[in-house]
Write an enzyme that holds these catalytic residues in place. Structure first.
Site, mmCIF file in Angstrom:
data_model
loop_
_atom_site.group_PDB
_atom_site.id
_atom_site.type_symbol
_atom_site.label_atom_id
_atom_site.label_comp_id
_atom_site.label_asym_id
_atom_site.label_seq_id
_atom_site.Cartn_x
_atom_site.Cartn_y
_atom_site.Cartn_z
ATOM 1 N N ALA A 165 6.395 -36.251 -20.064
ATOM 2 C CA ALA A 165 7.160 -35.012 -20.139
ATOM 3 C C ALA A 165 7.025 -34.258 -18.818
ATOM 4 C CB ALA A 165 6.658 -34.160 -21.299
ATOM 5 N N GLU A 166 8.043 -34.378 -17.970
ATOM 6 C CA GLU A 166 7.925 -33.857 -16.614
ATOM 7 C C GLU A 166 7.895 -32.334 -16.561
ATOM 8 O OE1 GLU A 166 9.934 -36.334 -17.501
ATOM 9 O OE2 GLU A 166 8.979 -38.004 -16.450
ATOM 10 N N HIS A 193 15.371 -45.574 -9.780
ATOM 11 C CA HIS A 193 14.035 -45.721 -9.200
ATOM 12 C C HIS A 193 14.131 -45.757 -7.676
ATOM 13 C CE1 HIS A 193 13.469 -47.229 -13.330
ATOM 14 N NE2 HIS A 193 12.212 -46.871 -13.207
ATOM 15 N N GLN A 250 6.166 -39.401 -11.545
ATOM 16 C CA GLN A 250 6.000 -40.837 -11.313
ATOM 17 C C GLN A 250 7.049 -41.424 -10.361
ATOM 18 O OE1 GLN A 250 6.137 -43.791 -14.734
ATOM 19 N NE2 GLN A 250 3.969 -43.552 -14.332
ATOM 20 N N ASP A 281 13.164 -39.852 -9.217
ATOM 21 C CA ASP A 281 14.331 -39.913 -10.102
ATOM 22 C C ASP A 281 14.103 -39.169 -11.415
ATOM 23 O OD1 ASP A 281 15.772 -42.689 -8.820
ATOM 24 O OD2 ASP A 281 13.630 -42.414 -8.541
#
Lengths: 350, 327
Positions: free
Chosen positions: B59-60, B129, B82, B85
């Protein structure tokens, strides 16, 4: 905690201040703050109507929820992460009325933002009140971070954060409750459910009758109390704070409150609420309900009522005078503090 | 001094800063036991424990929002997103909260944090990515944005970012992790935020780049040298605050500016560099400031021929440079 328990609405009737161990002195102080918050709020509207303030976002009807909850905190040690209706909460947390009026009038000495934010965006590091923004629900994650830091640093601090029921539809609500539950953080998520997100009613916001029902999904306790009964709120908050202090984790505390005004000074609620409903809402006004209860318990007398009313009047008038006399913001300050400044006054920022 | 890969330099900076200051905490997806999907945080979990190296839920917005509260209550968070994107769910927290905390509170609260963001293409990562996201964030006052190329800069800038009073978006290029290695000083490396560096002097044109594109720009300079064209290559390193003095000095020497990035061209960071040169260095110019950028398709496509088509490289940069020199 079962879904049934999570949904249970606590009844006010059997319990008295004596059986709950709440002293008359505390009750009268709570009543003072409920009355003070209402009077401050009414003065905010008066300042707007007289053209001195451009905007009001009100907390009328929410006073019982906020006073009852913040009274359960250690007000010097613990944190408050407020929202835009937090008039009563920030008063109890230590902001004097003058500071609220400085914010309302966007003066140079507005302690929350120096006139940069709209009124209602409270914040004050000295009172351990985090700065507020306008996107709803972002602050719940900030409360998690504060509580995580408290846990890591071993400070024993607890954090209350406030949000409306409409904001619980945002993803940050889920993300915040989930993270707090995983790490057993000392956060009390206070949802002040006034039934409306501006004009959108609860039934269009969620398919469950109570926000607290969602607590089950996070493995944390969820309770709903009636915000007109300030003592009930206080008792529920006291339990949640004790749980947080023990390291047992967060609580979802939903308090049903009436919204006694339009959403803001820019809203006309008559367009989406019937006259009948608006009238009916006033029956739940915590100022009157709490006063009635205090009289029934023999705590509030005419003499004490008068004394409190006088104290409130003085505090509001003095606060208004201070704010009105304060200097306007100098546009030359508008470029300050985009980034850290080495020559900044000590004790502010980092 | 030791020979280090880009990835090791970032790892070492994190380890040293966590050892130096117990307020520093790392949080993100897979940063703990696994040591990060790229291995950057490998060993931190074992060295500093699960409370300071936090494996978060997926959960960004949470990762950044929690960091805001940590910063308000005395910690120095180093959240990891991570892949660049996947930073978009955290856009609101970064732009509305992190970047504005100091300004909106009139300096009552700061928001010191370093958001580590692996970014960039050329890694067979396709649309989701491979992205470059610097243009979105360099636009926002209150944020600082850095994008190191050399291992020494990667270490120095990360240490500087963690010690900064303000939030820093730290862009680390995924393709550089294991591709390049170089001498990196032990301990502290003095690379302050906000300074570009001339990496190769030249007199015929200036090439401005950052991250992986520095590698390609230096390659282009080698190609151009064979034709007798001497390109000056400037590593911007910090995108905000932008070191306009070094940029304008270079243009004053060469009279020609070529700006390179792999992010899309339209509204990209290069437009800001070009505008700065046009506005403040016009009198030095013999040719229009020119850009070599990723093409304006939504993102990097996957199949090798498509990815190669997308990515700027030494040959494409050299070709643009020749045209610019002949202008």
């Amino acid at each position: 905690m079962s879904a049934r328990e999570a949904k249970a609405v606590k009844s006010p009737v059997e319990r008295t201040p004596q059986t709950l161990g709440v002293h008359d002195r505390e009750l009268l102080e709570m009543y003072y703050y409920v009355r003070l918050a209402r009077a401050v709020d009414e003065r905010m509207w008066a300042l707007q109507r007289s053209g001195q303030a451009a905007f009001v976002i009100s907390g009328q009807g929410h006073e019982g929820a906020q006073v009852g909850t913040v009274f359960a905190l250690d007000r010097d040690k613990d944190w408050l992460v407020p929202f835009y209706r937090s008039v009563a909460a920030v008063l109890v947390k230590g902001m004097p009325p003058a500071e609220i009026f400085l914010i309302q009038l966007s003066k140079a000495t507005d302690p929350s933002s120096g006139g940069r934010q709209m009124p209602g965006h409270y914040g004050h590091s000295g009172h351990k009140i985090l700065s507020t923004s306008s996107p709803v629900t972002t602050q719940l994650l900030h409360a998690d971070g504060i509580a995580y830091a408290a846990k890591l640093r071993g400070t024993g601090e607890v954090c209350v954060t406030e949000v409306g029921e409409g904001a619980t539809s945002e993803g940050d609500f889920h993300e915040a409750l989930n993270f707090a539950a995983i790490h057993r953080l000392g956060v009390i998520f206070l949802v002040e459910n006034n039934g409306y997100a501006i004009s959108v009613p609860l039934s269009k916001q969620m398919a469950v009758p109570n926000v607290s029902a969602r607590a089950v999904g996070y493995g944390i306790p969820g309770v709903t109390v009636d915000g007109s009964h300030v003592l009930d709120v206080y008792v529920a908050a006291r339990e949640a704070v004790a749980r947080a202090r023990r390291g047992d984790g967060p609580t979802l505390l939903e308090v049903n409150v009436p919204r006694l005004t339009a959403h803001s000074s820019d809203d006309r609620q008559e367009k989406y609420r019937s006259a009948d409903e608006i009238r009916h809402t006033k029956e739940h006004d915590p100022v009157h309900v709490f006063a009635g209860e205090l009289r029934a318990w023999g705590v509030l007398t005419d003499a004490r009522e008068q004394e409190i009313a006088e104290r409130v009047r003085r505090a509001v008038d003095e606060g208004t005078e201070i704010a009105e006399a304060a200097p306007a913001v100098d546009p030359a300050t508008a470029t300050r503090y985009v980034y850290y400044e080495h020559n900044a006054p000590p004790g502010r920022g980092r | 001094m030791a020979d280090k890969r880009y990835l090791d330099a970032i790892h070492d900076a994190l380890h040293e800063e966590m050892a130096r200051d117990e307020r520093v905490v790392v949080l993100g997806e897979d940063v703990g036991r696994k040591g990060g999907v790229f291995g950057v945080t490998d060993g931190l979990f074992e060295a500093f424990g699960e409370d300071r190296v936090v494996d978060t839920p997926l959960a960004e917005s949470m990762i950044i929002g929690v960091s805001v509260g940590m910063a308000a209550n005395g910690l120095i968070p180093v959240p990891e997103i991570q892949f660049a994107d996947f930073i978009h769910p955290a856009f609101d927290q970064i732009v509305s909260e992190v970047a504005r905390m100091r300004y909106r509170s009139n300096n009552d609260y700061g928001c010191p944090m370093t958001i580590r963001v692996p970014y960039g293409g050329g890694v067979h990562g396709a649309l989701y990515h491979s992205q470059s996201i610097e243009a979105f964030y360099a636009h926002v006052p209150g944020l600082k944005v850095v994008a190191p190329y050399s291992p020494a800069d990667a270490k120095g800038l990360l240490k500087a970012a963690i010690r900064d009073h303000d939030p820093v978006l730290y862009l680390e290029h995924k393709k550089l992790y294991r591709m390049i290695h170089d001498q990196v000083p032990d301990g502290d490396v003095d690379v302050p935020v906000g300074h570009a560096a001339v990496r190769r002097p030249g007199r015929d044109l200036s090439i401005f780049a950052y991250g992986l594109m520095m590698h390609e720009a230096l390659g282009a300079a080698d190609l151009l040298a064979r034709d007798g064209i001497e390109a000056e290559v400037v590593d911007l390193r910090t995108l905000r605050p932008l070191d306009t003095a070094t940029i304008l000095d270079s243009v004053a020497r060469t009279s020609r500016a070529l700006i390179v990035h792999e992010d899309n061209r339209f509204g990209g960071f290069g437009a800001e560099v070009a505008a700065t040169i046009a506005e403040e260095g016009f009198r030095h110019l013999d040719a229009p400031p020119t850009r070599v950028c990723g093409p304006d398709v939504p993102a990097v496509p996957f199949a090798p021929p498509l990815e190669q088509w997308f990515m700027p490289n030494a040959e494409k940069i050299a070709a643009a440079a020749r045209t610019l020199v002949a202008y």
